[in-house]
Design an enzyme around this catalytic site. Structure first.
Site, PDB file in Angstrom:
ATOM      1  N   HIS A  57       0.873  -1.199   0.000  1.00 25.36           N
ATOM      2  CA  HIS A  57       0.000   0.000   0.000  1.00 25.36           C
ATOM      3  C   HIS A  57       0.895   1.228   0.000  1.00 25.36           C
ATOM      4  O   HIS A  57       1.484   1.587   1.016  1.00 25.36           O
ATOM      5  CB  HIS A  57      -0.902   0.003   1.230  1.00 25.36           C
ATOM      6  N   HIS A  77       1.583   5.374  -1.682  1.00 27.33           N
ATOM      7  CA  HIS A  77       1.227   6.561  -2.472  1.00 27.33           C
ATOM      8  C   HIS A  77       2.510   7.170  -3.024  1.00 27.33           C
ATOM      9  O   HIS A  77       3.388   7.550  -2.248  1.00 27.33           O
ATOM     10  CB  HIS A  77       0.492   7.586  -1.602  1.00 27.33           C
ATOM     11  N   ARG A 121       2.394   9.658  -5.666  1.00 26.05           N
ATOM     12  CA  ARG A 121       2.147  10.971  -6.283  1.00 26.05           C
ATOM     13  C   ARG A 121       2.668  10.987  -7.718  1.00 26.05           C
ATOM     14  O   ARG A 121       2.869   9.952  -8.333  1.00 26.05           O
ATOM     15  CB  ARG A 121       2.746  12.111  -5.451  1.00 26.05           C
ATOM     16  N   ASN A 167      -5.062   7.322  -6.054  1.00 25.88           N
ATOM     17  CA  ASN A 167      -5.736   8.591  -5.703  1.00 25.88           C
ATOM     18  C   ASN A 167      -4.913   9.800  -6.131  1.00 25.88           C
ATOM     19  O   ASN A 167      -4.550  10.651  -5.329  1.00 25.88           O
ATOM     20  CB  ASN A 167      -6.061   8.644  -4.203  1.00 25.88           C
ATOM     21  N   LYS A 225      -9.423   0.005  -5.919  1.00 23.86           N
ATOM     22  CA  LYS A 225      -9.502   0.648  -4.611  1.00 23.86           C
ATOM     23  C   LYS A 225     -10.829   1.342  -4.403  1.00 23.86           C
ATOM     24  O   LYS A 225     -11.240   2.173  -5.219  1.00 23.86           O
ATOM     25  CB  LYS A 225      -8.357   1.672  -4.494  1.00 23.86           C
ATOM     26  N   HIS A 233     -10.588   1.237   1.616  1.00 21.57           N
ATOM     27  CA  HIS A 233     -10.374   2.214   2.692  1.00 21.57           C
ATOM     28  C   HIS A 233     -11.600   2.091   3.590  1.00 21.57           C
ATOM     29  O   HIS A 233     -12.665   2.619   3.271  1.00 21.57           O
ATOM     30  CB  HIS A 233     -10.210   3.633   2.137  1.00 21.57           C
ATOM     31  N   HIS A 250      -4.781  -0.696   5.652  1.00 17.63           N
ATOM     32  CA  HIS A 250      -4.334   0.009   6.864  1.00 17.63           C
ATOM     33  C   HIS A 250      -5.284  -0.220   8.040  1.00 17.63           C
ATOM     34  O   HIS A 250      -5.918   0.717   8.538  1.00 17.63           O
ATOM     35  CB  HIS A 250      -4.095   1.492   6.612  1.00 17.63           C
ATOM     36  N   ASP A 257       1.438   2.578   3.506  1.00 15.34           N
ATOM     37  CA  ASP A 257       0.577   3.749   3.336  1.00 15.34           C
ATOM     38  C   ASP A 257       1.404   5.031   3.385  1.00 15.34           C
ATOM     39  O   ASP A 257       0.899   6.083   3.792  1.00 15.34           O
ATOM     40  CB  ASP A 257      -0.556   3.782   4.366  1.00 15.34           C
ATOM     41  N   HIS A 316       3.018  14.538   1.731  1.00 13.80           N
ATOM     42  CA  HIS A 316       2.406  15.852   1.474  1.00 13.80           C
ATOM     43  C   HIS A 316       3.479  16.896   1.772  1.00 13.80           C
ATOM     44  O   HIS A 316       4.240  16.743   2.726  1.00 13.80           O
ATOM     45  CB  HIS A 316       1.213  16.094   2.407  1.00 13.80           C
TER      46      HIS A 316
HETATM   47  C1  NCD Z   1      -3.524   9.034   1.992  1.00 12.73           C
HETATM   48  C2  NCD Z   1      -3.021  10.075   0.999  1.00 12.73           C
HETATM   49  O1  NCD Z   1      -2.527  11.145   1.416  1.00 12.73           O
HETATM   50  O2  NCD Z   1      -3.082   9.837  -0.208  1.00 12.73           O
HETATM   51  N1  NCD Z   1      -3.569   9.642   3.299  1.00 12.73           N
HETATM   52  C3  NCD Z   1      -3.570   8.974   4.475  1.00 12.73           C
HETATM   53  O3  NCD Z   1      -3.721   9.622   5.524  1.00 12.73           O
HETATM   54  N2  NCD Z   1      -3.396   7.682   4.557  1.00 12.73           N
HETATM   55  C4  NCD Z   1      -4.836   8.517   1.552  1.00 12.73           C
HETATM   56  C5  NCD Z   1      -5.252   7.273   2.280  1.00 12.73           C
HETATM   57  O4  NCD Z   1      -4.660   6.213   2.127  1.00 12.73           O
HETATM   58  O5  NCD Z   1      -6.224   7.349   3.040  1.00 12.73           O
HETATM   59 ZN    ZN Z   2      -3.329   5.030   1.557  1.00 15.04          ZN
END
Ligand code: NCD
Ligand code: ZN
Length: 343
Positions: free
Chosen positions: A13, A15, A17, A41, A98, A135, A173, A246, A250
């Site tokens: 899992h 992210h 970007r 996402n 997802k 989720h 998660h 996860d 940011h």
């Molecule tokens: C994730 C994200 O920023 O893309 N944020 C998070 O708090 N885990 C999105 C997600 O997995 O819920």
């Molecule tokens: Zn996530």
């Protein structure tokens, strides 16, 4: 034990970007993990196989020279996802679809309003043997934010798992005792990913000496008994539980804000955090299966052939990392992690 050699792990899992942010974070994951299940996402979300495969190409182009890393792509489920799209996704090597409840987290606005609205897509996914990645939080504002996972399981996940008995499902998660119990006792084909933050922190970490935006993620950190249940599941050896960081980067300013984004960046120590937690629990011998076997087996992928060696010893975590034009605050910033990659 001072060193530990594992089959190269998978991050189930992640992210990543896009653009400069992708370029900034990808090396951290590729250095540790052979593969990662990459979440869809983006903005706009990856709702078609063409979009997912184009993103896959951008990830491969952004890889550091010599990296040995395979991104595993996912599709973003909407109430408009068609059987044709799902069939094309399966044929295109997409490993999962997802489900984000609309409004549950970062870039989830295009997600699912009523779970019943995607039942026909789930029917198709079950027939295709295409896993559903969930989720698992309700968005009902009347439900306390700390209860949203448990309520989602009762209201939506349990009925869904019963209604589609062959559908493979990941409760992503997992953060609660209720979630762990549900997965452990469920029919075959139900599993959960576990993050480093939910293994090692409880909700008090959100308020340690002040308001701590870099400990804010969704699902939110829970009370200590829930953390203990999640850790217990991770180290139990039960193949239903596997590693999914996860890691969700940011920019610093988007976290340190009057309305800060949810997401914790952990890829800079994506395996080390787990080694530390398993070690503290006296369960280092269970780490390899959790990190390298259970996820691959669930996704019906061959286990990785290479290895990764970790060694005990404090690794300092920088106060911040480069992130395009901005900075990124990593988990444990300014502190250290008790294990590190050996080579
Ligand atoms: C994730 C994200 O920023 O893309 N944020 C998070 O708090 N885990 C999105 C997600 O997995 O819920
Ligand atoms: Zn996530």
């Amino acid at each position: 034990m001072e060193t530990l050699t594992l089959t190269r792990p998978d991050d189930c899992h992640l992210h990543l970007r896009d653009g400069p942010a992708l370029a900034a974070v990808l090396g951290d994951t590729a250095r540790r993990f052979a593969r990662a299940v990459v979440m869809p996402n983006l903005s706009p979300p990856l709702t078609t196989v063409d979009a997912a495969l184009a993103y896959r190409d951008r990830i491969l182009e952004a890889l550091p020279m010599g990296a040995d890393f395979t991104p595993l792509m996912t599709l973003y489920l909407t109430e408009a996802t068609s059987a044709r799209q799902l069939t094309a996704a399966k044929a295109g090597g997409v490993v999962g679809v997802k489900l984000y409840p609309a409004g549950a987290t970062t870039h989830s606005d295009a997600g699912v309003g009523r779970v019943e609205a995607v039942y026909s897509a789930l029917e198709t996914m079950q027939a295709l043997d295409l896993p559903l990645l969930v989720h698992g939080e309700v968005t009902d504002p009347a439900v306390d934010v700390f209860d949203r996972e448990a309520v989602f399981i009762d209201r939506h996940l349990a009925p869904l798992v019963a209604r589609f008995p062959q559908l493979r499902v990941v409760l992503e998660h997992v953060t609660t005792r209720e979630g762990v119990d549900f997965v452990r006792d469920a029919r075959p084909g139900v599993a959960a990913s576990i993050t480093p933050q939910h293994l090692s922190m409880n909700r008090s970490a959100l308020f340690e000496g002040g308001l701590r935006p870099h400990h804010y993620c969704l699902p939110i950190l829970k009370r200590e008994p829930h953390r203990a249940a999640v850790l217990e599941a991770a180290i139990s050896g039960d193949a239903r539980f596997f590693l999914g960081t996860d890691s969700a980067p940011h920019a610093r300013g988007d976290k340190q804000s009057a309305c800060g984004c949810a997401g914790i960046y952990s890829a800079h120590a994506g395996i080390e955090f787990y080694a530390e937690a398993f070690d503290q629990a006296g369960a280092l011998d269970r780490l390899e299966a959790f990190a390298a076997h259970h996820g691959a087996d669930f996704y019906l992928l061959p286990r990785n052939t290479g290895t990764l060696t970790l060694r005990r010893g404090a690794m300092a975590v920088p106060e911040s990392l480069p992130f395009g034009d901005d900075r990124l605050i990593p988990l444990r910033a300014g502190g250290d992690v008790a294990w590190q990659v050996a080579d």
